[in-house]
Design a protein around this motif. Sequence first.
Motif: not given
Length: 144
Positions: A25-29
């Motif tokens: 999710m952090i990388s998709e942010r």
Amino acid sequence: MASSSDPWTREYNEASKLADDITSMISERSSFGSGPEAQRHSSAIRRKITILGTRLDSLQSLLTKLPAKQPLTEKEMNRRRDMLGNLRTKVTQMATTLNMSNFANRDSLLGPDIKPADAMSRIAGLDNSGVVGLQRQIMRGKIL
């Protein structure tokens, strides 16, 4: 090696999956840009990080209770402590990435840190109504 039916191992595997989910999710942010959708996504990440922190606290508690319920070798206990410590470090890094300064010390949300001995000295000699009165004063912010 612990069996997969071991409650600690199951809980750890779930926490590890949650950590992987948070990492993705952090990388998709960055794909969300800015705006309300990005804020919702960041809030979801923060919520999951907080949930994971709570799970890690639960794992730590389970780890301290395991020797009485399920004898483990010292090597296995150390391995589990290391696994838990590594996951806790990863979670702290994720929280730092999102500028969650309060995550590292969630107790600070409840007010100033008071040592148990200090709290006990404050209520020594008080009856029930005195303790309730002290609680009310603390909640109103008159005594810190």
